[in-house]
Design a protein around this motif. Structure first.
Motif, mmCIF file in Angstrom:
data_model
loop_
_atom_site.group_PDB
_atom_site.id
_atom_site.type_symbol
_atom_site.label_atom_id
_atom_site.label_comp_id
_atom_site.label_asym_id
_atom_site.label_seq_id
_atom_site.Cartn_x
_atom_site.Cartn_y
_atom_site.Cartn_z
ATOM 1 N N THR A 1 33.733 -38.356 -9.564
ATOM 2 C CA THR A 1 33.721 -39.066 -8.285
ATOM 3 C C THR A 1 32.630 -38.491 -7.406
ATOM 4 O OG1 THR A 1 35.343 -37.553 -7.304
ATOM 5 C CG2 THR A 1 36.195 -39.496 -8.448
ATOM 6 N N HIS A 2 32.023 -39.356 -6.603
ATOM 7 C CA HIS A 2 30.955 -38.943 -5.702
ATOM 8 C C HIS A 2 31.346 -39.337 -4.279
ATOM 9 C CE1 HIS A 2 29.099 -39.092 -9.642
ATOM 10 N NE2 HIS A 2 28.113 -38.347 -9.196
ATOM 11 N N HIS A 3 31.353 -38.328 -3.403
ATOM 12 C CA HIS A 3 31.769 -38.524 -2.017
ATOM 13 C C HIS A 3 30.593 -38.234 -1.089
ATOM 14 C CE1 HIS A 3 35.981 -38.215 -3.512
ATOM 15 N NE2 HIS A 3 35.439 -37.334 -4.326
ATOM 16 N N PRO A 4 30.447 -38.988 -0.006
ATOM 17 C CA PRO A 4 29.370 -38.691 0.959
ATOM 18 C C PRO A 4 29.719 -37.450 1.765
ATOM 19 C CG PRO A 4 30.710 -40.512 1.742
ATOM 20 C CD PRO A 4 31.223 -40.185 0.377
ATOM 21 N N VAL A 5 28.758 -36.567 1.907
ATOM 22 C CA VAL A 5 28.927 -35.339 2.678
ATOM 23 C C VAL A 5 27.739 -35.197 3.610
ATOM 24 C CG1 VAL A 5 29.158 -32.850 2.591
ATOM 25 C CG2 VAL A 5 30.231 -34.237 0.832
ATOM 26 N N SER A 6 27.983 -34.843 4.852
ATOM 27 C CA SER A 6 26.916 -34.648 5.829
ATOM 28 C C SER A 6 26.672 -33.163 6.008
ATOM 29 C CB SER A 6 27.288 -35.279 7.164
ATOM 30 O OG SER A 6 26.259 -35.083 8.109
ATOM 31 N N THR B 1 44.240 -37.326 -7.594
ATOM 32 C CA THR B 1 44.223 -38.556 -6.799
ATOM 33 C C THR B 1 42.785 -38.920 -6.446
ATOM 34 O OG1 THR B 1 46.379 -38.003 -5.855
ATOM 35 C CG2 THR B 1 45.059 -39.669 -4.699
ATOM 36 N N ILE B 2 42.476 -40.197 -6.523
ATOM 37 C CA ILE B 2 41.144 -40.669 -6.139
ATOM 38 C C ILE B 2 41.126 -40.845 -4.621
ATOM 39 C CG2 ILE B 2 39.417 -42.474 -6.424
ATOM 40 C CD1 ILE B 2 40.639 -43.137 -9.120
ATOM 41 N N HIS B 3 40.207 -40.152 -3.957
ATOM 42 C CA HIS B 3 40.143 -40.197 -2.496
ATOM 43 C C HIS B 3 39.574 -41.530 -2.018
ATOM 44 C CE1 HIS B 3 41.303 -36.000 -1.957
ATOM 45 N NE2 HIS B 3 40.517 -35.711 -2.991
ATOM 46 N N ASP B 4 39.982 -41.921 -0.826
ATOM 47 C CA ASP B 4 39.538 -43.198 -0.266
ATOM 48 C C ASP B 4 38.050 -43.215 0.060
ATOM 49 O OD1 ASP B 4 42.078 -44.228 -0.488
ATOM 50 O OD2 ASP B 4 42.672 -43.635 1.549
#
Length: 334
Positions: A4-9, A26-29
């Protein structure tokens, strides 16, 4: 395996953080990209339940019907392409099927191999992509970036193949005095040209499949009035891809020319061998005729009683053999 790839600032820059997802996790929203590598049936069901989509099987991804490669189902857009990759069950590079699924703001990729382009984009996505809200990633921008990386990788492959073909071209027309070395070099050249031609053919097939995806995206974005920047990126990538297709066509034509030249040189070598046997047959034909005449069992053959009949016949056979040889050398047929 699911990544999974999540946006991070970080310090105002937007990057994508990659996480390995186990079956019980769990797959995060906030997940933007679900990268499914050799997924199991349980992992397929997990993603299907999360996004409300149907993950295609490996057999379905091998279908070549256009209607099975590009379609919309349950609000999700399915796009399957072929990417050049090191296939696990082969030593030579092959084409790996990859399905891109766009559902809302999320992207799902389903693949069973490890193309170099995916590793390159994953590393690139983990670095800063820019500042401000315009640089915020989405499923569509990730898809555009993946396809762009695939095309960049294709350009590198074609450039490398072009350099190798240029080196082979010099070897083909190189003059070698040793016939055995020349024949061995021609055989090696034919094998090398075959490998390069096969690789370029696979790369062209990959580019054609990516072109179908880009044309489909371009039509969709134009109808849905997607952001202008995204539409411009797709059009620019499509132009780059089409220029690569022309370059691949040029390399294929060059390989065909070199194959024809190599086969022509092989034919010349074979003709030289056949010519040598033909000349030898002509050289030994007159001596054979003389020997045949004096080998007849006729009583009325006065030469049989001559004291120097045998030396005379030998000299006649030598002269009859030397004269055709000298004539062929004078004509430069040898």
């Amino acid at each position: 395996m699911i990544f999974t790839h999540h946006p991070v600032s970080e310090t105002g820059s937007v990057v994508l953080e990659r996480r390995s997802l186990e079956l019980q996790d769990t797959i995060h929203d906030d997940t933007l990209w679900l990268d499914m590598v050799r997924p199991t049936r349980e992992e397929d069901l997990k993603v299907e339940a999360f996004l409300g989509i149907t993950v295609p099987t490996r057999e379905e991804m091998k279908d070549i019907e256009p209607s099975e490669l590009l379609y919309v189902e349950d609000g999700a857009r399915y796009m399957t392409g072929r990417v050049l990759s090191k296939v696990s069950d082969s030593e030579e590079p092959g084409l790996a099927g990859i399905t891109f699924i766009l559902k809302g703001n999320r992207l799902v990729t389903v693949r069973y191999e490890e193309p170099q382009a995916f590793r390159m984009y994953t590393l690139r996505a983990g670095r800063a992509t820019g500042n401000g809200p315009a640089a915020a990633p989405s499923g569509e921008t990730i898809l555009a970036g993946l396809i762009e990386t695939v095309i960049d990788r294709a350009a590198d492959v074609l450039q490398l193949q072009g350099e190798r073909i240029d080196r082979l071209s010099g070897k083909i027309f190189e003059v070698k005095e040793d016939p055995s070395a020349r024949n061995t070099a021609l055989q090696d050249t034919l094998r090398a040209l075959g490998r390069h031609g096969d690789l370029i053919s696979k790369q062209r097939e990959s580019l054609v499949s990516m072109e179908r995806i880009l044309l489909s995206l371009s039509a969709t974005y134009r109808t849905a009035k997607a952001p202008r920047e995204l539409r411009e990126d797709v059009r620019s990538t499509l132009r780059d891809l089409q220029s690569l297709e022309e370059h691949a066509t040029f390399l294929s034509s060059k390989i065909q020319f070199l194959l024809d030249a190599t086969l022509g040189l092989v034919n010349l070598e074979q003709n030289n061998i056949i010519k040598l046997f033909s000349v030898m047959a002509v050289v030994f034909m007159p001596p054979t005729l003389i020997a045949s005449l004096y080998g007849m069992n006729f009583k009325a053959m006065p030469e049989l009683e001559w004291q120097y009949g045998y030396p005379m016949a030998v000299v006649m056979m030598i002269v009859a053999a030397v004269l055709p040889y000298v004539f062929f050398r004078w004509k430069k047929w040898l």
